[in-house]
Design an enzyme around this catalytic site. Structure first.
Site, mmCIF file in Angstrom:
data_model
loop_
_atom_site.group_PDB
_atom_site.id
_atom_site.type_symbol
_atom_site.label_atom_id
_atom_site.label_comp_id
_atom_site.label_asym_id
_atom_site.label_seq_id
_atom_site.Cartn_x
_atom_site.Cartn_y
_atom_site.Cartn_z
ATOM 1 N N LYS A 11 0.828 -1.206 0.000
ATOM 2 C CA LYS A 11 0.000 0.000 0.000
ATOM 3 C C LYS A 11 0.871 1.268 0.000
ATOM 4 O O LYS A 11 2.087 1.196 0.230
ATOM 5 C CB LYS A 11 -0.924 -0.039 1.232
ATOM 6 C CG LYS A 11 -1.903 -1.221 1.204
ATOM 7 C CD LYS A 11 -2.868 -1.178 2.381
ATOM 8 C CE LYS A 11 -3.835 -2.344 2.344
ATOM 9 N NZ LYS A 11 -4.867 -2.248 3.412
ATOM 10 N N TYR A 51 -12.270 -2.163 -3.551
ATOM 11 C CA TYR A 51 -12.790 -2.258 -2.187
ATOM 12 C C TYR A 51 -14.314 -2.155 -2.137
ATOM 13 O O TYR A 51 -14.872 -1.818 -1.082
ATOM 14 C CB TYR A 51 -12.157 -1.187 -1.298
ATOM 15 C CG TYR A 51 -10.766 -1.539 -0.804
ATOM 16 C CD1 TYR A 51 -10.544 -2.691 -0.045
ATOM 17 C CD2 TYR A 51 -9.678 -0.724 -1.069
ATOM 18 C CE1 TYR A 51 -9.276 -3.014 0.428
ATOM 19 C CE2 TYR A 51 -8.402 -1.039 -0.594
ATOM 20 C CZ TYR A 51 -8.214 -2.191 0.148
ATOM 21 O OH TYR A 51 -6.966 -2.508 0.626
ATOM 22 N N PHE A 59 -15.317 3.609 7.117
ATOM 23 C CA PHE A 59 -13.954 4.002 6.748
ATOM 24 C C PHE A 59 -13.712 3.988 5.237
ATOM 25 O O PHE A 59 -12.600 4.247 4.788
ATOM 26 C CB PHE A 59 -12.930 3.105 7.453
ATOM 27 C CG PHE A 59 -13.084 1.628 7.183
ATOM 28 C CD1 PHE A 59 -12.596 1.061 6.008
ATOM 29 C CD2 PHE A 59 -13.703 0.793 8.114
ATOM 30 C CE1 PHE A 59 -12.729 -0.300 5.768
ATOM 31 C CE2 PHE A 59 -13.840 -0.571 7.874
ATOM 32 C CZ PHE A 59 -13.350 -1.121 6.685
ATOM 33 N N ARG A 87 -1.531 -14.326 4.301
ATOM 34 C CA ARG A 87 -2.242 -13.679 5.420
ATOM 35 C C ARG A 87 -1.464 -13.833 6.734
ATOM 36 O O ARG A 87 -1.452 -12.937 7.572
ATOM 37 C CB ARG A 87 -3.652 -14.268 5.565
ATOM 38 C CG ARG A 87 -4.568 -14.058 4.368
ATOM 39 C CD ARG A 87 -5.087 -12.654 4.201
ATOM 40 N NE ARG A 87 -5.746 -12.114 5.364
ATOM 41 C CZ ARG A 87 -6.495 -11.003 5.350
ATOM 42 N NH1 ARG A 87 -6.695 -10.326 4.214
ATOM 43 N NH2 ARG A 87 -7.032 -10.540 6.445
ATOM 44 N N ARG A 104 2.818 -6.400 9.139
ATOM 45 C CA ARG A 104 2.045 -5.296 9.710
ATOM 46 C C ARG A 104 2.566 -4.903 11.097
ATOM 47 O O ARG A 104 2.611 -3.728 11.447
ATOM 48 C CB ARG A 104 0.563 -5.660 9.742
ATOM 49 C CG ARG A 104 -0.075 -5.522 8.343
ATOM 50 C CD ARG A 104 -1.428 -6.161 8.270
ATOM 51 N NE ARG A 104 -2.201 -5.717 7.112
ATOM 52 C CZ ARG A 104 -3.360 -6.259 6.744
ATOM 53 N NH1 ARG A 104 -3.871 -7.264 7.434
ATOM 54 N NH2 ARG A 104 -4.000 -5.800 5.691
ATOM 55 N N ASN A 114 -1.856 0.064 6.783
ATOM 56 C CA ASN A 114 -1.305 -1.188 7.294
ATOM 57 C C ASN A 114 -0.452 -1.943 6.271
ATOM 58 O O ASN A 114 -0.315 -3.156 6.317
ATOM 59 C CB ASN A 114 -2.414 -2.061 7.882
ATOM 60 C CG ASN A 114 -3.496 -2.383 6.877
ATOM 61 O OD1 ASN A 114 -3.368 -2.052 5.694
ATOM 62 N ND2 ASN A 114 -4.550 -3.037 7.314
ATOM 63 N N HIS A 117 -1.953 -5.467 1.439
ATOM 64 C CA HIS A 117 -3.239 -6.152 1.219
ATOM 65 C C HIS A 117 -2.944 -7.585 0.798
ATOM 66 O O HIS A 117 -1.965 -7.833 0.093
ATOM 67 C CB HIS A 117 -4.040 -5.477 0.099
ATOM 68 C CG HIS A 117 -5.186 -6.330 -0.380
ATOM 69 N ND1 HIS A 117 -6.412 -6.320 0.245
ATOM 70 C CD2 HIS A 117 -5.261 -7.271 -1.356
ATOM 71 C CE1 HIS A 117 -7.209 -7.211 -0.354
ATOM 72 N NE2 HIS A 117 -6.529 -7.799 -1.330
ATOM 73 N N GLU A 128 -9.534 -10.856 -7.548
ATOM 74 C CA GLU A 128 -8.604 -9.730 -7.369
ATOM 75 C C GLU A 128 -7.436 -9.808 -8.353
ATOM 76 O O GLU A 128 -6.978 -8.778 -8.844
ATOM 77 C CB GLU A 128 -8.097 -9.713 -5.926
ATOM 78 C CG GLU A 128 -9.208 -9.347 -4.928
ATOM 79 C CD GLU A 128 -8.756 -9.364 -3.477
ATOM 80 O OE1 GLU A 128 -9.611 -9.094 -2.603
ATOM 81 O OE2 GLU A 128 -7.571 -9.640 -3.200
#
Ligand code: IDP
Ligand code: MG
Length: 147
Positions: A11, A51, A59, A87, A104, A114, A117, A128
């Site tokens: 990100k 998203y 948010f 993950r 993270r 964070n 993704h 995705e």
């Protein structure tokens, strides 16, 4: 164990902090190999579409603003159990709750900024990957035994 592919994004906060190399190194160390990679700045429409599942969340507006605020690194990672493995290496959404040694925990600023993704299911990984890499060839590694 199955070889899977998952979508990973470094990100804007990760790019800004200058940790692209260290983040990718963590993936490689965990057996997750980039088979497609591209740095770009997302448009508002791209970020909103990506998203869309979070559109109703409070948010959402801030998240889109953050994700379009600077360049990101888009990647397809390939490896054994790549979706769950990624993950694990990423850690929990909120860095305050992320385990020691996760990306993270070590690099994220807060629950929004964070750093990474990662797709959360095989179905979302497919969607995705197709969203950001619709046509370009995704290069598959040959999984050879180590010499
Ligand atoms: P994930 O990235 O760990 O899968 P999701 O719940 O899918 O987490 O949320 C997507 C992204 O939205 C998060 O990575 C984070 O950037 C942002 N986000 C999630 N929850 C919050 C929140 O409570 N406040 C601000 N941003 C959030
Ligand atoms: Mg998610």
């Amino acid at each position: 164990m199955a070889i899977e592919r998952t979508l990973s994004i470094i990100k804007p906060d990760g790019v800004e902090k200058g940790v692209i190399g260290r983040v990718i190194s963590r993936f490689e160390t965990a057996g997750l190999k980039p088979v497609a990679i591209r740095l770009e700045r997302l448009s508002q429409a791209q970020a909103e579409g990506f998203y869309a599942v979070h559109r109703a969340r409070p948010f959402f507006g801030d998240l889109v603003k953050f994700m379009t605020g600077g360049p990101v690194v888009l990647m397809v990672l390939e490896g054994e159990n790549a979706i769950a493995r990624n993950r694990e290496v990423m850690g929990a959404t909120d860095p305050k709750k992320a385990a020691e040694g996760t990306i993270r925990k070590d690099f994220a600023t807060d629950i929004e900024k964070n750093t990474v993704h990662g797709s959360d299911s095989p179905e979302n990984a497919r969607t995705e990957i197709a969203y950001f890499f619709p046509e370009v060839q995704v290069h598959a590694y040959e999984w050879k035994a180590k010499r």
